[in-house]
Design an enzyme around this catalytic site. Structure first.
Site, PDB file in Angstrom:
ATOM      1  N   HIS A 293      -7.400 -12.261   3.251  1.00 18.78           N
ATOM      2  CA  HIS A 293      -7.094 -11.826   4.195  1.00 18.78           C
ATOM      3  C   HIS A 293      -7.062 -12.665   5.657  1.00 18.78           C
ATOM      4  O   HIS A 293      -6.115 -12.369   6.441  1.00 18.78           O
ATOM      5  CB  HIS A 293      -7.948 -10.546   4.479  1.00 18.78           C
ATOM      6  CG  HIS A 293      -7.055  -9.213   4.899  1.00 18.78           C
ATOM      7  ND1 HIS A 293      -6.324  -8.804   3.745  1.00 18.78           N
ATOM      8  CD2 HIS A 293      -7.121  -8.540   5.791  1.00 18.78           C
ATOM      9  CE1 HIS A 293      -5.792  -7.743   4.262  1.00 18.78           C
ATOM     10  NE2 HIS A 293      -6.181  -7.339   5.483  1.00 18.78           N
TER      11      HIS A 293
ATOM     12  N   HIS B 158       2.361  -2.294   7.981  1.00 17.71           N
ATOM     13  CA  HIS B 158       1.585  -1.536   8.639  1.00 17.71           C
ATOM     14  C   HIS B 158       2.512  -0.180   8.991  1.00 17.71           C
ATOM     15  O   HIS B 158       3.388  -0.395   9.486  1.00 17.71           O
ATOM     16  CB  HIS B 158       0.903  -1.960   9.938  1.00 17.71           C
ATOM     17  CG  HIS B 158      -0.006  -3.043   9.733  1.00 17.71           C
ATOM     18  ND1 HIS B 158      -0.373  -3.903  10.659  1.00 17.71           N
ATOM     19  CD2 HIS B 158      -0.815  -3.342   8.693  1.00 17.71           C
ATOM     20  CE1 HIS B 158      -1.505  -4.804  10.231  1.00 17.71           C
ATOM     21  NE2 HIS B 158      -1.560  -4.360   9.008  1.00 17.71           N
TER      22      HIS B 158
ATOM     23  N   TYR C 210      -4.151  -7.575  16.629  1.00 20.73           N
ATOM     24  CA  TYR C 210      -3.771  -9.007  16.913  1.00 20.73           C
ATOM     25  C   TYR C 210      -3.398  -9.437  18.161  1.00 20.73           C
ATOM     26  O   TYR C 210      -3.585 -10.564  18.552  1.00 20.73           O
ATOM     27  CB  TYR C 210      -2.664  -9.390  16.023  1.00 20.73           C
ATOM     28  CG  TYR C 210      -2.994  -9.250  14.644  1.00 20.73           C
ATOM     29  CD1 TYR C 210      -3.860 -10.017  13.921  1.00 20.73           C
ATOM     30  CD2 TYR C 210      -2.221  -8.041  14.178  1.00 20.73           C
ATOM     31  CE1 TYR C 210      -3.979 -10.000  12.642  1.00 20.73           C
ATOM     32  CE2 TYR C 210      -2.646  -8.041  12.578  1.00 20.73           C
ATOM     33  CZ  TYR C 210      -3.669  -8.730  11.888  1.00 20.73           C
ATOM     34  OH  TYR C 210      -3.925  -8.656  10.393  1.00 20.73           O
TER      35      TYR C 210
ATOM     36  N   LYS D 181       0.677  -1.247   0.013  1.00 22.43           N
ATOM     37  CA  LYS D 181      -0.061  -0.172  -0.040  1.00 22.43           C
ATOM     38  C   LYS D 181       0.907   1.230   0.022  1.00 22.43           C
ATOM     39  O   LYS D 181       1.884   1.340   0.634  1.00 22.43           O
ATOM     40  CB  LYS D 181      -0.980   0.019   1.190  1.00 22.43           C
ATOM     41  CG  LYS D 181      -2.192  -0.824   0.941  1.00 22.43           C
ATOM     42  CD  LYS D 181      -3.183  -0.662   2.291  1.00 22.43           C
ATOM     43  CE  LYS D 181      -4.392  -1.418   2.086  1.00 22.43           C
ATOM     44  NZ  LYS D 181      -5.228  -1.127   3.280  1.00 22.43           N
TER      45      LYS D 181
END
Length: 300
Positions: free
Chosen positions: A246, A272, A281, A174
């Site tokens: 995912h 991230h 998580y 991303k």
């Protein structure tokens, strides 16, 4: 005024707003279409001149959305759409007040992602390799789980993005950010077999494709095709959970955390930008800890 006449009247404003968010705000095409759809639905519900809409009208419309049982993310996006629209109405001098000034974005509750157990992962990966398709499918599954890739990252990999000597995979994630993630023995072995023994059988005469994973036409695998393959295999294996690409990425992160990996390392491997995103998580691990406590502790 009937619906058709009202729609004709507001269409030029909506179209001009679309140009504003695309050119001035540089929103993506998907975001643009979502915002335009949100605005159109709001205006069609209120049936008022856009420059005569009041904060009471907005509260009325939000109450309508709430009755539709929309989730907090959808309502939040609607509010963002309306805030942007009425800001556009202000800066283009189409109205001199903003009915969204009293409206705040709702807090969005982050859902805890579904994960597979180690046993379910082993079951999913237990593929008997006997042709090019089974070899490719096993390699894709081992890699997306073994490196925690997004499905878009997986299908966009080129052959030279894999370094089997150093056991590393390089990808563009991303925000066009590059990252390098290690791959384990299972992914290494599956990719090696696929590349050395089977990939050439998927190559079509006259077609040159550098993508790592090919479809039956000799071109690159797509997100949709991988999703279908994943669902087909999970059904064949009798896995009852709803699985998406995912899910494997979530499972990768959760299993690393369960086995002692630190959150910062997981953040880097997942790509991230914010550690808080990775922090979801920890809730998975906490839930598992709670289940174990409730099962084992005599005073639980």
């Amino acid at each position: 005024m009937n619906d058709d006449k009202y729609l004709d009247k507001i269409t030029p404003i909506i179209e001009d707003f679309g140009i504003y968010i695309k050119v001035d705000r540089k929103y993506s095409d998907n975001t643009k279409e979502s915002y335009l759809d949100d605005i159109k639905k709001c205006l069609m519900y209120l049936k008022k001149e856009p420059d005569r809409i009041t904060d009471d009208d907005i509260f009325l419309y939000l109450k309508h959305l709430d009755k539709e049982n929309l989730n907090s993310k959808t309502i939040s996006r609607n509010i963002s759409s309306l805030k942007t629209f009425f800001k556009y109405m202000n800066i283009t001098n189409k109205m001199n007040y903003n009915p969204m000034d009293r409206i705040e974005l709702p807090k969005i509750t982050k859902s805890i992602p579904d994960v597979l157990t180690i046993e379910e992962i082993d079951l999913l990966m237990d593929i008997n390799v006997n042709d090019a398709y089974s070899a490719r499918n096993k390699a894709m599954l081992e890699l997306i789980y073994g490196a925690g890739l997004r499905v878009s990252e997986l299908v966009n990999l080129n052959i030279n993005d894999i370094d089997l000597e150093e056991d590393l995979v390089r990808m563009i994630g991303k925000g066009n950010k590059e990252r390098i993630v290690p791959i384990g023995d299972y992914a290494h072995d599956a990719i090696t077999i696929y590349l050395n023994e089977y990939r050439n059988k998927l190559v079509k005469t006259g077609k040159v494709c550098d993508k790592l994973f090919l479809n039956n036409h000799g071109t690159g695998m797509t997100r949709q095709a991988f999703f279908k393959i994943l669902n087909k295999i999970s059904l064949e294996k009798g896995i009852k959970k709803d699985i998406s690409p995912h899910t494997l990425r979530h499972s990768f992160a959760s299993h690393l955390l369960d086995n002692g990996a630190d959150l910062k390392s997981i953040q880097e491997m997942l790509g991230h930008s914010n550690l808080a995103t990775t922090g979801i998580y920890t809730h998975v691990a906490t839930n598992k800890l709670r289940e174990n406590y409730d099962d084992a502790h005599p005073h639980s």
